[in-house]
Write a protein that holds these residues in place. Sequence first.
Motif, mmCIF file in Angstrom:
data_model
loop_
_atom_site.group_PDB
_atom_site.id
_atom_site.type_symbol
_atom_site.label_atom_id
_atom_site.label_comp_id
_atom_site.label_asym_id
_atom_site.label_seq_id
_atom_site.Cartn_x
_atom_site.Cartn_y
_atom_site.Cartn_z
ATOM 1 N N GLN A 96 0.911 -1.144 -0.131
ATOM 2 C CA GLN A 96 -0.046 0.029 0.110
ATOM 3 C C GLN A 96 0.817 1.290 0.013
ATOM 4 N N THR A 97 0.568 2.215 -0.855
ATOM 5 C CA THR A 97 1.506 3.233 -0.835
ATOM 6 C C THR A 97 0.569 4.367 0.016
ATOM 7 N N TYR A 98 1.485 5.099 0.939
ATOM 8 C CA TYR A 98 0.652 6.251 1.830
ATOM 9 C C TYR A 98 1.598 7.209 1.764
ATOM 10 N N LEU A 99 1.232 8.475 1.277
ATOM 11 C CA LEU A 99 2.202 9.786 1.217
ATOM 12 C C LEU A 99 3.386 9.449 0.614
ATOM 13 N N GLY A 100 3.528 8.388 -0.610
ATOM 14 C CA GLY A 100 4.582 8.192 -1.318
ATOM 15 C C GLY A 100 5.528 7.097 -0.889
ATOM 16 N N VAL A 101 5.165 6.714 0.414
ATOM 17 C CA VAL A 101 5.855 5.605 1.044
ATOM 18 C C VAL A 101 5.133 4.430 0.984
ATOM 19 N N ILE A 102 5.889 3.236 0.529
ATOM 20 C CA ILE A 102 5.398 1.946 0.386
ATOM 21 C C ILE A 102 5.479 1.161 1.836
ATOM 22 N N ILE A 103 4.281 0.435 2.134
ATOM 23 C CA ILE A 103 3.835 -0.007 3.330
ATOM 24 C C ILE A 103 3.411 -1.636 3.011
ATOM 25 N N CYS A 104 4.385 -2.613 3.412
ATOM 26 C CA CYS A 104 3.846 -3.721 3.282
ATOM 27 C C CYS A 104 3.144 -4.497 4.378
ATOM 28 N N ASN A 105 2.385 -5.247 4.250
ATOM 29 C CA ASN A 105 1.467 -6.013 5.460
ATOM 30 C C ASN A 105 2.536 -6.964 6.260
ATOM 31 N N ASP A 106 3.731 -7.245 5.666
ATOM 32 C CA ASP A 106 4.835 -7.947 6.492
ATOM 33 C C ASP A 106 5.941 -6.861 6.931
ATOM 34 N N LEU A 107 5.528 -5.818 7.118
ATOM 35 C CA LEU A 107 6.042 -4.483 7.634
ATOM 36 C C LEU A 107 7.590 -4.527 7.527
ATOM 37 N N LYS A 108 8.124 -5.050 6.182
ATOM 38 C CA LYS A 108 9.401 -4.861 5.833
ATOM 39 C C LYS A 108 9.524 -3.617 4.826
ATOM 40 N N ASP A 109 10.545 -3.084 4.893
ATOM 41 C CA ASP A 109 10.971 -1.802 4.177
ATOM 42 C C ASP A 109 11.727 -2.015 2.840
ATOM 43 N N ASP A 110 11.776 -3.014 2.434
ATOM 44 C CA ASP A 110 12.318 -3.417 1.081
ATOM 45 C C ASP A 110 11.663 -2.919 -0.143
ATOM 46 N N GLY A 111 10.532 -2.840 0.128
ATOM 47 C CA GLY A 111 9.590 -2.033 -1.126
ATOM 48 C C GLY A 111 9.850 -0.552 -1.153
ATOM 49 N N ASP A 112 9.814 0.058 0.026
ATOM 50 C CA ASP A 112 10.114 1.343 0.059
ATOM 51 C C ASP A 112 11.453 1.787 -0.395
ATOM 52 N N LEU B 278 12.684 6.035 8.722
ATOM 53 C CA LEU B 278 11.768 4.845 9.045
ATOM 54 C C LEU B 278 12.442 3.548 8.629
ATOM 55 N N TRP B 279 13.423 3.422 7.806
ATOM 56 C CA TRP B 279 13.701 2.216 7.401
ATOM 57 C C TRP B 279 14.596 1.277 8.595
ATOM 58 N N VAL B 280 13.802 0.424 9.075
ATOM 59 C CA VAL B 280 14.116 -0.492 10.436
ATOM 60 C C VAL B 280 14.362 -1.881 9.934
ATOM 61 N N ASN B 281 13.240 -2.333 9.025
ATOM 62 C CA ASN B 281 13.292 -3.893 8.928
ATOM 63 C C ASN B 281 13.338 -3.928 7.444
ATOM 64 N N PHE B 282 14.532 -4.337 7.030
ATOM 65 C CA PHE B 282 14.887 -4.571 5.504
ATOM 66 C C PHE B 282 15.936 -5.672 5.354
ATOM 67 N N ASN B 283 15.922 -6.210 4.089
ATOM 68 C CA ASN B 283 17.000 -7.208 3.717
ATOM 69 C C ASN B 283 18.377 -6.543 3.633
#
Length: 128
Positions: A5-21, A64-69
């Motif tokens: 889901q994109t909110y204010l230009g930031v991509i938010i995934c339901n698994d709460l990973k920041d890889d998409g953003d 806000l990037w804290v959970n990423f590969n």
Amino acid sequence: MSKKQTYLGVIICNDLKDDGDILRHLHNFYARSNSIIRTFHHCSVGVKLRLFHAYCCTTYCCQLWVNFNKGSYLKAKVAYNNMHRRILGYNRRDSASSMFANNAIDTFDALLRNNIYGLKTFLTQIMT
């Protein structure tokens, strides 16, 4: 399969990973950098440095990037280094650290640390 889901230009995934953003930032970064290379290739180094700093050193919501590969983060870091080389005409084999030091530009890690520190400072000022 994770939903995005994109909110204010930031991509938010339901698994709460920041890889998409991070990948969103990567695509935008390449687009801005290639635009600078195409349009301003005849300009002086000083102009190119200002353009790089203005258009390529802005990382919207990177704090806000804290959970990423690790791979996603490394792709963004490599892109930052490579596009800096291409904009200023450096060789692929030139040292990235000396390149940033000679041009007084923050490395990708320093850029993120400064943004996080700025957010932390701002939040502590609001809370007090």
